[in-house]
Design a protein around this motif. Structure first.
Motif, PDB file in Angstrom:
ATOM      1  N   GLN A 219       5.184  -5.130   3.573  1.00  0.00           N
ATOM      2  CA  GLN A 219       5.251  -5.426   5.004  1.00  0.00           C
ATOM      3  C   GLN A 219       5.308  -4.137   5.806  1.00  0.00           C
ATOM      4  OE1 GLN A 219       5.163  -8.456   6.513  1.00  0.00           O
ATOM      5  NE2 GLN A 219       4.797  -9.428   4.542  1.00  0.00           N
ATOM      6  N   GLN A 220       6.129  -3.205   5.286  1.00  0.00           N
ATOM      7  CA  GLN A 220       6.269  -1.947   5.995  1.00  0.00           C
ATOM      8  C   GLN A 220       4.979  -1.111   5.927  1.00  0.00           C
ATOM      9  OE1 GLN A 220      10.183  -0.989   4.765  1.00  0.00           O
ATOM     10  NE2 GLN A 220      10.471   0.427   6.487  1.00  0.00           N
ATOM     11  N   VAL A 221       4.358  -1.129   4.751  1.00  0.00           N
ATOM     12  CA  VAL A 221       3.084  -0.408   4.609  1.00  0.00           C
ATOM     13  C   VAL A 221       2.086  -0.960   5.612  1.00  0.00           C
ATOM     14  CG1 VAL A 221       1.090  -0.103   3.103  1.00  0.00           C
ATOM     15  CG2 VAL A 221       3.392   0.285   2.207  1.00  0.00           C
ATOM     16  N   ALA A 222       2.013  -2.292   5.701  1.00  0.00           N
ATOM     17  CA  ALA A 222       1.059  -2.912   6.618  1.00  0.00           C
ATOM     18  C   ALA A 222       1.373  -2.517   8.057  1.00  0.00           C
ATOM     19  CB  ALA A 222       1.117  -4.435   6.469  1.00  0.00           C
ATOM     20  N   GLU A 223       2.651  -2.504   8.379  1.00  0.00           N
ATOM     21  CA  GLU A 223       3.017  -2.156   9.749  1.00  0.00           C
ATOM     22  C   GLU A 223       2.669  -0.705  10.062  1.00  0.00           C
ATOM     23  OE1 GLU A 223       7.112  -3.192  10.810  1.00  0.00           O
ATOM     24  OE2 GLU A 223       6.904  -1.681  12.401  1.00  0.00           O
ATOM     25  N   ILE A 224       2.996   0.181   9.100  1.00  0.00           N
ATOM     26  CA  ILE A 224       2.706   1.605   9.315  1.00  0.00           C
ATOM     27  C   ILE A 224       1.199   1.818   9.467  1.00  0.00           C
ATOM     28  CG2 ILE A 224       2.699   3.854   8.169  1.00  0.00           C
ATOM     29  CD1 ILE A 224       5.454   3.013   6.947  1.00  0.00           C
TER      30      ILE A 224
ATOM     31  N   ASN B  47      -1.079  -0.383  10.364  1.00  0.00           N
ATOM     32  CA  ASN B  47      -1.608  -0.994  11.580  1.00  0.00           C
ATOM     33  C   ASN B  47      -1.252  -0.181  12.816  1.00  0.00           C
ATOM     34  OD1 ASN B  47      -2.765  -3.074  10.197  1.00  0.00           O
ATOM     35  ND2 ASN B  47      -0.978  -4.436  10.390  1.00  0.00           N
ATOM     36  N   THR B  48      -0.028   0.376  12.810  1.00  0.00           N
ATOM     37  CA  THR B  48       0.417   1.097  13.991  1.00  0.00           C
ATOM     38  C   THR B  48      -0.097   2.535  14.013  1.00  0.00           C
ATOM     39  OG1 THR B  48       2.444  -0.127  13.573  1.00  0.00           O
ATOM     40  CG2 THR B  48       2.452   1.380  15.445  1.00  0.00           C
ATOM     41  N   TYR B  49      -0.048   3.203  12.845  1.00  0.00           N
ATOM     42  CA  TYR B  49      -0.284   4.640  12.830  1.00  0.00           C
ATOM     43  C   TYR B  49      -1.519   5.054  12.020  1.00  0.00           C
ATOM     44  CZ  TYR B  49       4.601   4.516  14.332  1.00  0.00           C
ATOM     45  OH  TYR B  49       5.764   4.244  14.998  1.00  0.00           O
ATOM     46  N   GLY B  50      -2.263   4.076  11.539  1.00  0.00           N
ATOM     47  CA  GLY B  50      -3.406   4.411  10.674  1.00  0.00           C
ATOM     48  C   GLY B  50      -4.436   5.277  11.389  1.00  0.00           C
ATOM     49  N   THR B  51      -4.801   6.386  10.764  1.00  0.00           N
ATOM     50  CA  THR B  51      -5.871   7.236  11.311  1.00  0.00           C
ATOM     51  C   THR B  51      -6.715   7.686  10.128  1.00  0.00           C
ATOM     52  OG1 THR B  51      -4.036   8.770  11.477  1.00  0.00           O
ATOM     53  CG2 THR B  51      -5.332   8.404  13.472  1.00  0.00           C
ATOM     54  N   ALA B  52      -8.014   7.733  10.332  1.00  0.00           N
ATOM     55  CA  ALA B  52      -8.890   8.133   9.231  1.00  0.00           C
ATOM     56  C   ALA B  52      -9.178   9.617   9.328  1.00  0.00           C
ATOM     57  CB  ALA B  52     -10.185   7.343   9.295  1.00  0.00           C
ATOM     58  N   MET B  53      -9.517  10.210   8.189  1.00  0.00           N
ATOM     59  CA  MET B  53      -9.974  11.599   8.168  1.00  0.00           C
ATOM     60  C   MET B  53     -11.336  11.660   8.864  1.00  0.00           C
ATOM     61  SD  MET B  53      -8.392  14.184   6.877  1.00  0.00           S
ATOM     62  CE  MET B  53      -6.978  14.650   5.898  1.00  0.00           C
ATOM     63  N   PRO B  54     -11.672  12.805   9.464  1.00  0.00           N
ATOM     64  CA  PRO B  54     -12.984  12.898  10.123  1.00  0.00           C
ATOM     65  C   PRO B  54     -14.124  12.760   9.119  1.00  0.00           C
ATOM     66  CG  PRO B  54     -11.933  15.050   9.998  1.00  0.00           C
ATOM     67  CD  PRO B  54     -10.917  14.051   9.576  1.00  0.00           C
ATOM     68  N   PHE B  55     -15.265  12.328   9.593  1.00  0.00           N
ATOM     69  CA  PHE B  55     -16.459  12.179   8.765  1.00  0.00           C
ATOM     70  C   PHE B  55     -17.092  13.560   8.595  1.00  0.00           C
ATOM     71  CE2 PHE B  55     -21.032  11.365   8.306  1.00  0.00           C
ATOM     72  CZ  PHE B  55     -21.032  10.404   7.314  1.00  0.00           C
ATOM     73  N   LEU B  56     -16.826  14.177   7.463  1.00  0.00           N
ATOM     74  CA  LEU B  56     -17.305  15.540   7.241  1.00  0.00           C
ATOM     75  C   LEU B  56     -18.363  15.567   6.152  1.00  0.00           C
ATOM     76  CD1 LEU B  56     -14.051  17.706   7.199  1.00  0.00           C
ATOM     77  CD2 LEU B  56     -15.740  17.517   9.024  1.00  0.00           C
ATOM     78  N   VAL B  57     -19.445  16.291   6.434  1.00  0.00           N
ATOM     79  CA  VAL B  57     -20.494  16.438   5.424  1.00  0.00           C
ATOM     80  C   VAL B  57     -19.953  17.188   4.209  1.00  0.00           C
ATOM     81  CG1 VAL B  57     -22.634  17.646   4.955  1.00  0.00           C
ATOM     82  CG2 VAL B  57     -22.417  16.256   7.014  1.00  0.00           C
ATOM     83  N   GLU B  58     -19.132  18.195   4.484  1.00  0.00           N
ATOM     84  CA  GLU B  58     -18.565  18.967   3.381  1.00  0.00           C
ATOM     85  C   GLU B  58     -17.066  18.743   3.351  1.00  0.00           C
ATOM     86  OE1 GLU B  58     -20.273  22.224   1.912  1.00  0.00           O
ATOM     87  OE2 GLU B  58     -21.746  22.532   3.491  1.00  0.00           O
ATOM     88  N   TYR B  59     -16.694  17.494   3.192  1.00  0.00           N
ATOM     89  CA  TYR B  59     -15.288  17.115   3.255  1.00  0.00           C
ATOM     90  C   TYR B  59     -14.432  17.955   2.320  1.00  0.00           C
ATOM     91  CZ  TYR B  59     -11.046  14.424   2.852  1.00  0.00           C
ATOM     92  OH  TYR B  59      -9.737  14.060   2.837  1.00  0.00           O
ATOM     93  N   ASP B  60     -14.832  18.000   1.056  1.00  0.00           N
ATOM     94  CA  ASP B  60     -14.032  18.665   0.034  1.00  0.00           C
ATOM     95  C   ASP B  60     -13.819  20.135   0.395  1.00  0.00           C
ATOM     96  OD1 ASP B  60     -12.597  18.238  -2.194  1.00  0.00           O
ATOM     97  OD2 ASP B  60     -14.255  18.415  -3.618  1.00  0.00           O
ATOM     98  N   ARG B  61     -14.917  20.801   0.797  1.00  0.00           N
ATOM     99  CA  ARG B  61     -14.825  22.228   1.104  1.00  0.00           C
ATOM    100  C   ARG B  61     -13.987  22.461   2.357  1.00  0.00           C
ATOM    101  NH1 ARG B  61     -20.320  24.905   1.481  1.00  0.00           N
ATOM    102  NH2 ARG B  61     -19.961  25.547  -0.652  1.00  0.00           N
TER     103      ARG B  61
ATOM    104  N   MET C 150       2.255 -11.496  -3.221  1.00  0.00           N
ATOM    105  CA  MET C 150       2.665 -10.184  -3.721  1.00  0.00           C
ATOM    106  C   MET C 150       2.884  -9.197  -2.588  1.00  0.00           C
ATOM    107  SD  MET C 150       0.326  -9.504  -7.092  1.00  0.00           S
ATOM    108  CE  MET C 150      -1.249  -9.827  -6.321  1.00  0.00           C
ATOM    109  N   PHE C 151       2.198  -9.401  -1.480  1.00  0.00           N
ATOM    110  CA  PHE C 151       2.282  -8.431  -0.381  1.00  0.00           C
ATOM    111  C   PHE C 151       3.252  -8.865   0.710  1.00  0.00           C
ATOM    112  CE2 PHE C 151      -1.766  -7.649  -2.414  1.00  0.00           C
ATOM    113  CZ  PHE C 151      -1.650  -6.286  -2.663  1.00  0.00           C
ATOM    114  N   GLN C 152       4.112  -9.858   0.378  1.00  0.00           N
ATOM    115  CA  GLN C 152       5.077 -10.319   1.378  1.00  0.00           C
ATOM    116  C   GLN C 152       6.427  -9.647   1.190  1.00  0.00           C
ATOM    117  OE1 GLN C 152       3.388 -11.889   3.617  1.00  0.00           O
ATOM    118  NE2 GLN C 152       1.696 -11.858   2.151  1.00  0.00           N
ATOM    119  N   THR C 153       6.521  -8.669   0.282  1.00  0.00           N
ATOM    120  CA  THR C 153       7.798  -7.982   0.079  1.00  0.00           C
ATOM    121  C   THR C 153       8.011  -6.948   1.178  1.00  0.00           C
ATOM    122  OG1 THR C 153       6.781  -6.260  -1.245  1.00  0.00           O
ATOM    123  CG2 THR C 153       7.576  -8.205  -2.420  1.00  0.00           C
TER     124      THR C 153
END
Lengths: 297, 280, 429
Positions: free
Chosen positions: C372-377, C379-393, C365-368
């Motif tokens: 493929q493009q999602v995986a590439e994006i 893998n190349t550009y993935g960044t996580a949001m910072p670990f925030l105690v009060e993320y929502d706020r 299912m993930f070979q379309t």
């Protein structure tokens, strides 16, 4: 007073009856007082307690007045107050003004009054969440039927994408829901104004406008003030309509939405309790101010 | 100054015209919601929008009927709103009678304190009520919601009912008292019939309020079997989309019963309100 | 007499065994934002299948739907105030700091490490469930992220590589045609997480400093807001983007906007769509995929400034066991059940994101092209949001600055950022 005893009764009997009778109001009030003590007073006291604490992992840590300090240092709080007063102020003027107009019209006793009143009361039974969604739907960018009608006025963009427009729709929906009750209150007051007073004023040569403002309005002032108080409190505490209509955006973030956001969504129960305390005093303060107007003469 | 026939006719046209306009504004949003509920998903998002469905469809209603909105959510709403309104009226009559007819120290003060409870923001109490409910193992039960609603609506209920009792001349009761009736009998045989419109008004206002209550319910209820209809309506709205025709169909189910209740009780309600049920 | 006695014994035995067998698998409750009761979309249907299959296999699970904007708050309240805590719950990975601070979730580090699927977890997914102290609080199920969808006919040379190019070259071209270059959600947390995140990162600005405090009042952040301002000022983006709610999507659906700053999940909700050539794709969640197969829709990394890298905001959807869960062992059974590779892959497609298991990503299912493009994006550009105690706020505070400055163009951006930053840093507990 009914508690008077007849002289013929003996002293002891009188004393017994008096003491039993003096306890009657207590027995009558007891069930209500139990409810209010357990489910209103206790939670309020508990909230005061929370407002002085920080809740974390199920534990309370006392923090003194830190929550209040945080609240009073938060610019969002003042902005929320400003939005609240704008929102309540405008919807108050509209609800009272249009409500009075409707009451005066109904007081002409048209033969269709019964029908008018039933139709007019439809918005009154609609829940705030449902009302908010319906109104949002009416003004929806592409598929909103009213938005389509007013498109020439607003340009291509939905009214609620603009800050003032969003607030305006919230106000309209609020007035729409509040109008029937207010009109009915005023109609009741108008019907209790004796026609003689009006007629004598008319005989003195006053026109209809003058009669209304100089004679009728002062007479129904107590009702007017009750309507003002009820509309104000309802507006200040309104959350459902606003959140369903516009979401939580700065333009419509009233102080009650701010309370919802901080005290509930962000899980900051201490700050939420502090906001509640402040809001209670705002409600109370406004009510006292209004009541002063009533006592002035 | 006697107004002529013609002036009266013009007045009448203006008065009726304005009132008809107000009525149209009042019912239009609800009528449009009704119309939307009969549209198909496709028609809901047609540009420009239609006032009346082009193809009448009951898809929205089918989805609502398949869901748990009617049972258990609307049933819960019915139980909670009816139960709490009735209890409020019963307790309210007793309390209001005490406030209206007896002199005792602190009468005025107690009334003010109770009236002051109307000013408490709804969210204030919810954390405490949640804990209380969990301590007594009452969370997610209709009984607990009713108890909370009763406490929430009682101040307003007492206020309305007291105005109705105040309006009854005290002389009527005195004769009954002399005949040896106790306070409960007086309430039962004299106050209830005479204050009926006022009681109906209190009932209706509380019923409408708690039928539509959202904020308490959405915070307190975690359980699908305990959710009320206004909360259950959110089931049709997920993260990024709202199926408006389904939502509107659900709304129709929520509005209809309370509208019918209003319609049945409206005469008593209007009469009481016009005689000043809500007083300063 | 004898017969009756026998009957009674059998009856008692039957009841006892039925109780005993019920005790083997205790009934558990799961909270999700998926409505398995009245499925509205593929996510809901996945949940319904999971519940049905689990119960058919001898388990007993009840799914309680919680609105998506309430589930994290409700879970926190239930734990803090001793409510009916569910045995297992859906959680959003971004809230890890909030949950960690409040002690809402149980530490499942040892258990997770002992599971057969542990080695199979994507590192990015695992890190989204791991606190800086190394404690694993949740089991990632998928890794949604941000990317761009665009109508290829309107961007014949592909979606522009830089934000400047989009504003200076494509905007004049497309607005002459009465079109917007892109639509996006410009308000609330969602706007920041999806539309602005990549602009912020590529400009060199940050959501927070290393201590989790706001660090917004700088020229880089001003540049971002000024850029978005000019998008609206030049009619490159529809004003509906600044409203609450999700009406902005319609501009892409009817191709009046040439692109949408989207998430990997957008295809689940964004349908039907009409291509610029008039073709209508009304195939539910398959609409976008079919349009892509026809070459009508293309996918690109999130929008970024020249000289910066695009940043795809990758987070995790996850299962967690709340503190106070009555049946943690059975909850783990359920988690294990959903972490089976095929079911995990199904969840990925239903939720609209890459599944957390590497083996599931190997699924056909993930070979379309899309995946493929999602995986590439990612893998190349993935960044996580910072670990925030009060993320929502924190996110809400920054999102509010954007909304205010965009709706009121006379507002001084730096001053507003500074005020919000001070305000946030003062207000964190």
């Amino acid at each position: 007073m009914i508690a008077a005893t007849t002289k013929k009764e003996s002293r002891t009997a009188a004393r017994f009856r008096l003491s039993w009778r003096s306890l009657v109001p207590f027995w009558l009030l007891l069930p209500s007082l139990i409810f209010l003590a357990v489910l209103q007073l206790y939670p309020v006291i508990y909230s005061l307690y929370i407002s002085l604490h920080r809740l974390r992992a199920g534990q309370y840590m006392p923090v003194g007045f830190r929550n209040f300090e945080r609240l009073f240092a938060d610019t969002n709080f003042y902005e929320g107050l400003a939005v609240s007063f704008r929102f309540v102020g405008i919807s108050l003027v509209l609800t009272i003004g249009i409500g009075m107009l409707v009451a005066v019209l109904l007081n002409q006793r048209s033969q269709f009054n019964a029908l008018y009143m039933v139709l007019m009361f439809v918005p009154w039974v609609v829940s705030d969440v449902v009302a908010g969604t319906i109104w949002r739907w009416l003004f929806q960018q592409d598929y909103g039927i009213i938005q389509n009608m007013i498109q020439p006025l607003t340009g291509s963009t939905s009214l609620y994408a603009k800050p003032d427009g969003a607030l305006l729709i919230v106000i309209l929906a609020t007035v729409w829901r509040g109008l029937p009750f207010t009109s009915l209150l005023f109609l009741g007051a108008l019907q209790n104004v004796s026609t003689e007073v009006i007629e004598s004023a008319a005989l003195d040569g006053a026109n209809r406008w003058k009669t209304f403002f100089r004679v009728t309005l002062p007479i129904i002032r107590p009702t007017l003030i009750v309507a003002v108080i009820l509309t104000t409190i309802a507006g200040l505490n309104s959350v459902g309509v606003i959140l369903t209509l516009t979401g939580n955006i700065p333009a419509t973030q009233t102080v009650s939405v701010y309370l919802y956001e901080q005290g509930w969504q962000f899980g900051d129960f201490g700050l939420g309790a502090a906001i509640s305390v402040v809001m209670f005093f705002i409600n109370l303060g406004l009510t006292l101010v209004y009541l002063r107007f009533q006592r002035q003469d | 100054m006697v107004r002529t026939q013609q002036q009266r006719r013009i007045d009448s046209i203006i008065v009726n015209g304005l009132l008809i306009m107000i009525c149209l504004i009042s019912i239009f949003p609800v009528a449009y919601a009704l119309s939307t509920s009969f549209k198909t998903q496709r028609e809901v998002i047609s540009k420009p929008p239609y006032l009346i469905p082009q193809n009448w469809s009951t898809d929205g209603y089918d989805q609502v009927l398949k869901s748990s909105l009617i049972r258990p959510h609307l049933l819960n709403t019915f139980i909670n709103a009816t139960g709490s309104s009735i209890i409020i009226v019963v307790l309210g009559v007793l309390a209001a009678y005490a406030f209206s007819r007896y002199k005792f120290p602190g009468n005025k003060l107690l009334q003010l304190v109770i009236l002051g409870m109307i000013m408490i923001p709804t969210l204030t109490n919810l954390i405490a009520l949640y804990r209380l409910g969990s301590q007594f193992d009452l969370l997610n039960t209709n009984i607990y919601m009713i108890l909370i609603y009763v406490a929430n609506g009682l101040p307003f209920g007492i206020w309305i009912i007291k105005a109705a009792i105040d309006a009854i001349p005290i002389e009527i009761e005195e004769s009954a008292r002399i005949d040896g009736c106790g306070p409960l009998q007086v309430i039962r045989y004299i106050i209830l019939p005479l204050a009926l419109p006022g009681l109906v008004t209190a009932f209706l206002m509380e019923f409408v309020f708690f039928w539509n209550e959202f904020l308490i319910a959405v915070v307190m209820l975690d359980n699908n079997n305990a959710k009320t209809a206004t909360v259950g309506l959110l089931n049709f709205q997920n993260s990024y989309q709202t199926a408006y025709h389904v939502w509107m169909a659900g709304s129709v189910f929520i509005i209809a019963p309370v509208l019918i209740t209003f319609f049945v009780l409206r005469r008593q309600f209007f009469r009481a309100m016009l005689q000043g049920a809500v007083k300063g | 007499m004898k017969k009756r006695f026998l009957l009674l014994t059998v009856l008692v035995l039957a009841i006892m065994t039925s109780i005993a067998s019920a005790q083997d698998r205790p009934a558990i409750t799961v909270w999700t934002k998926f409505n398995s009761d009245t499925p509205q979309n593929v996510q809901d249907e996945w949940m319904k299948a999971a519940v049905d299959d689990y119960n058919a296999a001898g388990g007993s699970i009840t799914n309680v739907f919680q609105p998506y904007d309430q589930i994290n708050s409700k879970l926190n309240l239930a734990v803090q105030a001793g409510g009916d805590v569910p045995d297992v719950s859906y959680v959003d990975g971004q809230f890890l700091g909030f949950y960690d601070y409040n002690g809402t979730l149980t530490d499942i580090t040892e258990w997770v490490k002992a599971q057969s699927w542990f080695e199979d977890l994507s590192p990015a997914a695992l890190s989204a469930c791991t606190t800086p102290a190394g404690v694993i609080l949740c089991v990632p199920t998928a890794t949604p992220g941000s990317l761009t969808y665009y109508w290829t006919e309107l961007y014949p040379e592909g979606f522009p590589a830089t934000a400047e190019q989009l504003l200076n070259e494509d905007c004049p071209r497309l607005s002459a045609d009465g079109r917007y270059v892109a639509t996006f959600k410009g308000t609330e947390n969602f706007g920041l997480e999806v539309a602005y995140h990549s602009l912020i990162r590529s400009a060199g600005a940050a959501i927070s400093d290393e201590d989790g405090r706001a660090a917004w009042a700088n020229d880089e952040m001003v540049k971002v807001i000024e850029y978005v301002r000019s998008l609206f000022a030049n009619k490159c983006a529809p004003e509906i983007a600044l409203a609450g709610g999700f009406d902005f999507e319609n501009s892409f659906k009817d191709n009046s906007a040439a692109a949408i700053l989207a998430g990997t999940w957008t295809y689940v909700f964004n349908n039907p769509v009409t291509a610029p050539n008039g073709t209508l794709y009304d195939l539910g969640a398959d609409s976008i995929f079919t349009a892509a197969q026809d070459g009508q829709i293309g996918f690109a990394p999130p929008l970024a400034f020249e000289g910066g890298q695009p940043a795809s905001n990758v987070y995790a959807t996850a299962w967690a066991i709340p503190t106070g869960s009555a049946n943690p062992d059975e909850a783990k059974e359920f988690i294990n059940f959903t972490m089976e590779s095929q079911r995990n892959a199904d969840f990925g497609v239903a939720y609209g994101s890459l599944p957390s298991l590497l083996s599931a990503r190997e699924n056909e299912m993930f070979q379309t092209g899309y995946w493929q493009q999602v995986a590439e994006i990612q893998n190349t550009y993935g960044t996580a949001m910072p670990f925030l105690v009060e993320y929502d706020r924190g996110i809400a505070a920054l999102a509010e600055v954007f909304t205010k400055c965009l709706t009121d163009t006379s507002l001084d951006i730096m001053a507003t950022l500074q005020a919000a930053q001070d305000n946030y840093n003062n207000s964190i507990q």
